[in-house]
Design a protein around this motif. Structure first.
Motif, PDB file in Angstrom:
ATOM      1  N   THR A  99       0.822  -1.219   0.000  1.00  0.00           N
ATOM      2  CA  THR A  99       0.000   0.000   0.000  1.00  0.00           C
ATOM      3  C   THR A  99       0.850   1.261   0.000  1.00  0.00           C
ATOM      4  O   THR A  99       0.373   2.335  -0.380  1.00  0.00           O
ATOM      5  CB  THR A  99      -0.925   0.006   1.239  1.00  0.00           C
ATOM      6  OG1 THR A  99      -1.572  -1.268   1.364  1.00  0.00           O
ATOM      7  CG2 THR A  99      -1.992   1.079   1.142  1.00  0.00           C
ATOM      8  N   ALA A 100       2.099   1.161   0.402  1.00  0.00           N
ATOM      9  CA  ALA A 100       2.910   2.348   0.682  1.00  0.00           C
ATOM     10  C   ALA A 100       3.426   3.069  -0.553  1.00  0.00           C
ATOM     11  O   ALA A 100       3.751   4.255  -0.472  1.00  0.00           O
ATOM     12  CB  ALA A 100       4.096   1.955   1.578  1.00  0.00           C
ATOM     13  N   THR A 101       3.520   2.385  -1.694  1.00  0.00           N
ATOM     14  CA  THR A 101       4.155   3.015  -2.855  1.00  0.00           C
ATOM     15  C   THR A 101       3.308   2.841  -4.121  1.00  0.00           C
ATOM     16  O   THR A 101       2.392   2.012  -4.171  1.00  0.00           O
ATOM     17  CB  THR A 101       5.547   2.419  -3.126  1.00  0.00           C
ATOM     18  OG1 THR A 101       5.408   1.043  -3.536  1.00  0.00           O
ATOM     19  CG2 THR A 101       6.443   2.502  -1.911  1.00  0.00           C
ATOM     20  N   SER A 158      -1.644   5.942 -12.369  1.00  0.00           N
ATOM     21  CA  SER A 158      -1.618   6.103 -13.823  1.00  0.00           C
ATOM     22  C   SER A 158      -2.794   6.943 -14.310  1.00  0.00           C
ATOM     23  O   SER A 158      -2.638   7.768 -15.218  1.00  0.00           O
ATOM     24  CB  SER A 158      -1.653   4.730 -14.500  1.00  0.00           C
ATOM     25  OG  SER A 158      -1.683   4.851 -15.895  1.00  0.00           O
ATOM     26  N   ALA A 159      -3.951   6.757 -13.701  1.00  0.00           N
ATOM     27  CA  ALA A 159      -5.157   7.463 -14.151  1.00  0.00           C
ATOM     28  C   ALA A 159      -5.169   8.933 -13.735  1.00  0.00           C
ATOM     29  O   ALA A 159      -5.912   9.729 -14.319  1.00  0.00           O
ATOM     30  CB  ALA A 159      -6.399   6.766 -13.600  1.00  0.00           C
ATOM     31  N   ASN A 160      -4.355   9.293 -12.754  1.00  0.00           N
ATOM     32  CA  ASN A 160      -4.460  10.645 -12.187  1.00  0.00           C
ATOM     33  C   ASN A 160      -3.139  11.383 -12.095  1.00  0.00           C
ATOM     34  O   ASN A 160      -3.031  12.388 -11.387  1.00  0.00           O
ATOM     35  CB  ASN A 160      -5.090  10.548 -10.788  1.00  0.00           C
ATOM     36  CG  ASN A 160      -6.452   9.891 -10.827  1.00  0.00           C
ATOM     37  OD1 ASN A 160      -7.420  10.483 -11.258  1.00  0.00           O
ATOM     38  ND2 ASN A 160      -6.519   8.642 -10.392  1.00  0.00           N
ATOM     39  N   ASN A 161      -2.123  10.878 -12.794  1.00  0.00           N
ATOM     40  CA  ASN A 161      -0.809  11.536 -12.799  1.00  0.00           C
ATOM     41  C   ASN A 161      -0.237  11.710 -11.396  1.00  0.00           C
ATOM     42  O   ASN A 161       0.407  12.715 -11.084  1.00  0.00           O
ATOM     43  CB  ASN A 161      -0.888  12.903 -13.497  1.00  0.00           C
ATOM     44  CG  ASN A 161      -1.239  12.777 -14.967  1.00  0.00           C
ATOM     45  OD1 ASN A 161      -0.711  11.908 -15.662  1.00  0.00           O
ATOM     46  ND2 ASN A 161      -2.141  13.619 -15.438  1.00  0.00           N
ATOM     47  N   LEU A 162      -0.498  10.727 -10.536  1.00  0.00           N
ATOM     48  CA  LEU A 162       0.104  10.722  -9.199  1.00  0.00           C
ATOM     49  C   LEU A 162       1.399   9.917  -9.284  1.00  0.00           C
ATOM     50  O   LEU A 162       1.402   8.795  -9.791  1.00  0.00           O
ATOM     51  CB  LEU A 162      -0.851  10.091  -8.180  1.00  0.00           C
ATOM     52  CG  LEU A 162      -2.129  10.887  -7.895  1.00  0.00           C
ATOM     53  CD1 LEU A 162      -3.091  10.066  -7.055  1.00  0.00           C
ATOM     54  CD2 LEU A 162      -1.810  12.199  -7.185  1.00  0.00           C
ATOM     55  N   GLY A 163       2.494  10.494  -8.791  1.00  0.00           N
ATOM     56  CA  GLY A 163       3.793   9.866  -8.936  1.00  0.00           C
ATOM     57  C   GLY A 163       4.221   9.047  -7.733  1.00  0.00           C
ATOM     58  O   GLY A 163       3.516   8.961  -6.714  1.00  0.00           O
ATOM     59  N   PHE A 164       5.384   8.470  -7.853  1.00  0.00           N
ATOM     60  CA  PHE A 164       5.953   7.623  -6.802  1.00  0.00           C
ATOM     61  C   PHE A 164       6.055   8.385  -5.480  1.00  0.00           C
ATOM     62  O   PHE A 164       5.686   7.871  -4.423  1.00  0.00           O
ATOM     63  CB  PHE A 164       7.339   7.148  -7.249  1.00  0.00           C
ATOM     64  CG  PHE A 164       7.968   6.130  -6.334  1.00  0.00           C
ATOM     65  CD1 PHE A 164       7.724   4.783  -6.503  1.00  0.00           C
ATOM     66  CD2 PHE A 164       8.804   6.528  -5.299  1.00  0.00           C
ATOM     67  CE1 PHE A 164       8.307   3.838  -5.658  1.00  0.00           C
ATOM     68  CE2 PHE A 164       9.382   5.600  -4.455  1.00  0.00           C
ATOM     69  CZ  PHE A 164       9.133   4.251  -4.631  1.00  0.00           C
ATOM     70  N   MET A 165       6.554   9.609  -5.534  1.00  0.00           N
ATOM     71  CA  MET A 165       6.732  10.396  -4.311  1.00  0.00           C
ATOM     72  C   MET A 165       5.398  10.807  -3.694  1.00  0.00           C
ATOM     73  O   MET A 165       5.305  10.972  -2.472  1.00  0.00           O
ATOM     74  CB  MET A 165       7.582  11.631  -4.599  1.00  0.00           C
ATOM     75  CG  MET A 165       9.031  11.322  -4.957  1.00  0.00           C
ATOM     76  SD  MET A 165       9.867  10.300  -3.717  1.00  0.00           S
ATOM     77  CE  MET A 165       9.906  11.429  -2.316  1.00  0.00           C
ATOM     78  N   ASP A 166       4.359  10.979  -4.512  1.00  0.00           N
ATOM     79  CA  ASP A 166       3.034  11.301  -3.978  1.00  0.00           C
ATOM     80  C   ASP A 166       2.556  10.192  -3.048  1.00  0.00           C
ATOM     81  O   ASP A 166       2.072  10.446  -1.933  1.00  0.00           O
ATOM     82  CB  ASP A 166       2.026  11.497  -5.118  1.00  0.00           C
ATOM     83  CG  ASP A 166       2.313  12.728  -5.947  1.00  0.00           C
ATOM     84  OD1 ASP A 166       2.689  13.751  -5.358  1.00  0.00           O
ATOM     85  OD2 ASP A 166       2.181  12.658  -7.177  1.00  0.00           O
ATOM     86  N   PHE A 167       2.678   8.950  -3.504  1.00  0.00           N
ATOM     87  CA  PHE A 167       2.265   7.814  -2.679  1.00  0.00           C
ATOM     88  C   PHE A 167       3.180   7.668  -1.463  1.00  0.00           C
ATOM     89  O   PHE A 167       2.706   7.451  -0.340  1.00  0.00           O
ATOM     90  CB  PHE A 167       2.283   6.522  -3.499  1.00  0.00           C
ATOM     91  CG  PHE A 167       1.093   6.363  -4.399  1.00  0.00           C
ATOM     92  CD1 PHE A 167      -0.030   5.681  -3.971  1.00  0.00           C
ATOM     93  CD2 PHE A 167       1.092   6.907  -5.671  1.00  0.00           C
ATOM     94  CE1 PHE A 167      -1.136   5.531  -4.792  1.00  0.00           C
ATOM     95  CE2 PHE A 167      -0.006   6.771  -6.507  1.00  0.00           C
ATOM     96  CZ  PHE A 167      -1.128   6.082  -6.066  1.00  0.00           C
ATOM     97  N   LEU A 168       4.477   7.792  -1.690  1.00  0.00           N
ATOM     98  CA  LEU A 168       5.433   7.596  -0.606  1.00  0.00           C
ATOM     99  C   LEU A 168       5.216   8.599   0.519  1.00  0.00           C
ATOM    100  O   LEU A 168       5.176   8.238   1.708  1.00  0.00           O
ATOM    101  CB  LEU A 168       6.858   7.715  -1.150  1.00  0.00           C
ATOM    102  CG  LEU A 168       7.982   7.218  -0.237  1.00  0.00           C
ATOM    103  CD1 LEU A 168       7.913   5.705  -0.100  1.00  0.00           C
ATOM    104  CD2 LEU A 168       9.340   7.619  -0.806  1.00  0.00           C
ATOM    105  N   LEU A 169       5.048   9.858   0.174  1.00  0.00           N
ATOM    106  CA  LEU A 169       4.922  10.911   1.184  1.00  0.00           C
ATOM    107  C   LEU A 169       3.564  10.905   1.867  1.00  0.00           C
ATOM    108  O   LEU A 169       3.465  11.199   3.068  1.00  0.00           O
ATOM    109  CB  LEU A 169       5.171  12.282   0.542  1.00  0.00           C
ATOM    110  CG  LEU A 169       6.591  12.533   0.024  1.00  0.00           C
ATOM    111  CD1 LEU A 169       6.671  13.870  -0.703  1.00  0.00           C
ATOM    112  CD2 LEU A 169       7.604  12.489   1.164  1.00  0.00           C
ATOM    113  N   ASN A 170       2.513  10.551   1.134  1.00  0.00           N
ATOM    114  CA  ASN A 170       1.166  10.639   1.695  1.00  0.00           C
ATOM    115  C   ASN A 170       0.692   9.359   2.378  1.00  0.00           C
ATOM    116  O   ASN A 170      -0.129   9.431   3.301  1.00  0.00           O
ATOM    117  CB  ASN A 170       0.175  11.028   0.602  1.00  0.00           C
ATOM    118  CG  ASN A 170       0.308  12.472   0.175  1.00  0.00           C
ATOM    119  OD1 ASN A 170      -0.092  13.385   0.889  1.00  0.00           O
ATOM    120  ND2 ASN A 170       0.893  12.704  -0.984  1.00  0.00           N
TER     121      ASN A 170
END
Length: 458
Positions: A151-153, A165-177
């Motif tokens: 779930t973290a990345t 992919s559908a919303n232009n959310l990147g690796f760092m977006d998931f990692l930080l949030n």
């Protein structure tokens, strides 16, 4: 024929496909491809629209990472990490459970969950056998840890890949949030599991010594290949971290990493491509077409309007509804088709409700779908794989037996996620209030002398 016959047919095909996937009487890939074929044959969507509905970024990312992992697993590095973790625990069963769970969670954040458990579980059985312990208290924590870590990345779990992919959310977006709440969920889960199994995880001292005599270096099968794989993995992860700034899709990073690894290792492409789970790829393709058909005929928009009416269009209630609905649904049905359906639904809810910042809803969907998979034995692919591997080795884990342990832990993780998301959302408001309060106090201090002067003059 009614005017809305296309909507009726699209819904019927979707429900039929979903029922076939849930029942498991028909292979999910066959069900998805047959459903996609029907929407095309019946002209619910044109061929061009069907192709447009396929998220090739998701497909490319999965293919690239599967090739990299397939080559890397030949080195034995994953078994090395498992043995190293067991020895680092000094042979103490409780500590070994925590260590193996941690290795599983960390690997699952960067690799496919199923691949991770396929590599860790055989080592786990060997360790449990040497300690003469029931492997069950080792396996269930590993299943749960794989879904928590994934779930973290962005690349840890297919739902995250699809959402990003559908919303232009990147690796760092998931990692930080998401990583902060995932760390809390992981720690609480391992703590609870150790309390549950503490009486079953007791081994004799002489058996602990056998664990310390294992040599993790024996697990490394090809040191030269390992060095090349680690370099490419490091470059690929660096690419994921920076891909938003480089304006590159995550699939380009993964496929470039896979191509580079194939080039420098001179691996046989035919053998390397066998590591790709092609049934999973075609399952995704079928689902994308079916959901694209629902979106094309207006069904998704109609459901979005209904959801907005239920929640009043307020962002926070909508986010909480998505979190809990995703968690409960993903415990009993495959989270991939569920997320594939929810993505366009949330996008339409944002458009119809005039919501520009949908991040709360995306994090709610990610946490609910990924963590909800821990709830039952069929909630995620990793669960099914581990239970199947255990069955082959004579260890039966019943549906109810697993659920008694895992479902309460899943609910706990969703409660923690609820608190985190509420804090995450209101932190912006709280920050603004705190800044206003501080400025007010500073202003009051600065104005106090003037106030005193005016008071004395009166």
């Amino acid at each position: 024929m009614p005017e809305n016959y296309k909507e009726i047919i699209a819904i019927a095909i979707f429900l039929f496909t979903y029922a076939a996937i849930v029942s498991e009487k028909i292979h999910r890939t066959i069900a998805a491809l047959f459903g996609a074929s029907l929407v095309a044959v019946l002209s619910i969507v044109s061929l061009e629209k069907a192709v447009e509905a396929i998220d090739f970024n998701t497909i490319g990312l999965l293919v690239g990472m599967m090739i990299i992992v397939g080559i890397t697993r030949q080195t034995g590095v994953f078994e090395f990490l498992a043995v190293k973790a067991a020895k680092g625990s000094q042979g103490e069963p409780l500590k070994i459970v925590a260590a193996l769970s941690l290795v599983t969670a960390v690997l699952s954040a960067f690799l496919d969950n199923v691949t991770t458990v396929l590599l860790i579980v055989p080592v786990t059985f060997a360790i449990a056998r040497q300690l003469e312990l029931n492997p069950l208290p080792f396996l269930i924590p590993e299943i749960i840890a794989s879904n928590i870590g994934g779930t973290a990345t962005l690349i840890g779990d297919p739902p995250n890949i699809m959402i990003g992919s559908a919303n232009n959310l990147g690796f760092m977006d998931f990692l930080l949030n998401l990583t902060p709440v995932i760390v809390v969920v992981y720690v609480l889960t391992v703590f609870c599991i150790q309390i549950i199994y503490r009486k079953q995880l007791v081994a004799r001292d002489e058996l602990k010594t056998t664990i310390m005599q294992l040599n993790e270096q024996d697990e490394i099968k090809d040191a030269a290949l390992l060095r090349k794989c680690l370099v490419v993995l490091a470059l690929t992860i660096l690419g994921f971290v920076t891909h938003q700034y480089l304006h590159l899709e995550s699939s380009i990073i993964a496929l470039t990493g896979a191509s580079l690894l194939l080039l420098i290792t001179r691996s046989d492409p035919e053998h390397a491509l066998q590591a790709v789970e092609w049934p999973v790829m075609f399952f995704f393709i079928g689902l994308f077409v079916i959901v694209g058909a629902l979106e094309e005929v207006g069904v998704i928009e109609a459901v979005a309007k209904w959801a907005l009416d239920v929640t009043g269009g307020d962002l926070v209630p909508t986010g909480m509804l998505i979190l809990w609905l995703s968690a409960i649904a993903s415990a009993f049905v495959d989270n991939i088709p569920f997320v594939a359906t929810m993505i366009p639904l949330i996008q339409d809810m944002g458009r119809l409700g005039g919501i520009t910042d949908l991040n709360l809803l995306w994090w709610s969907l990610s946490l609910g779908a990924c963590l909800g998979g821990n709830g039952t034995a069929i909630g995620a692919s990793a669960n099914v794989v581990v239970l199947g591997m255990a069955e082959k080795r004579g260890v039966h884990i019943s549906f109810i037996g697993y659920m008694k342990i895992a479902f309460p832990l899943m609910l706990m993780s969703i409660v923690v996620s609820t608190a985190y998301l509420l804090f995450w959302y209101y932190a912006h408001t709280m920050t603004a209030m705190c800044v206003t309060l501080v400025l007010g106090l500073v202003l009051a201090v600065l104005l106090k002398p003037i106030t005193n002067i005016l008071t004395k003059q009166k």
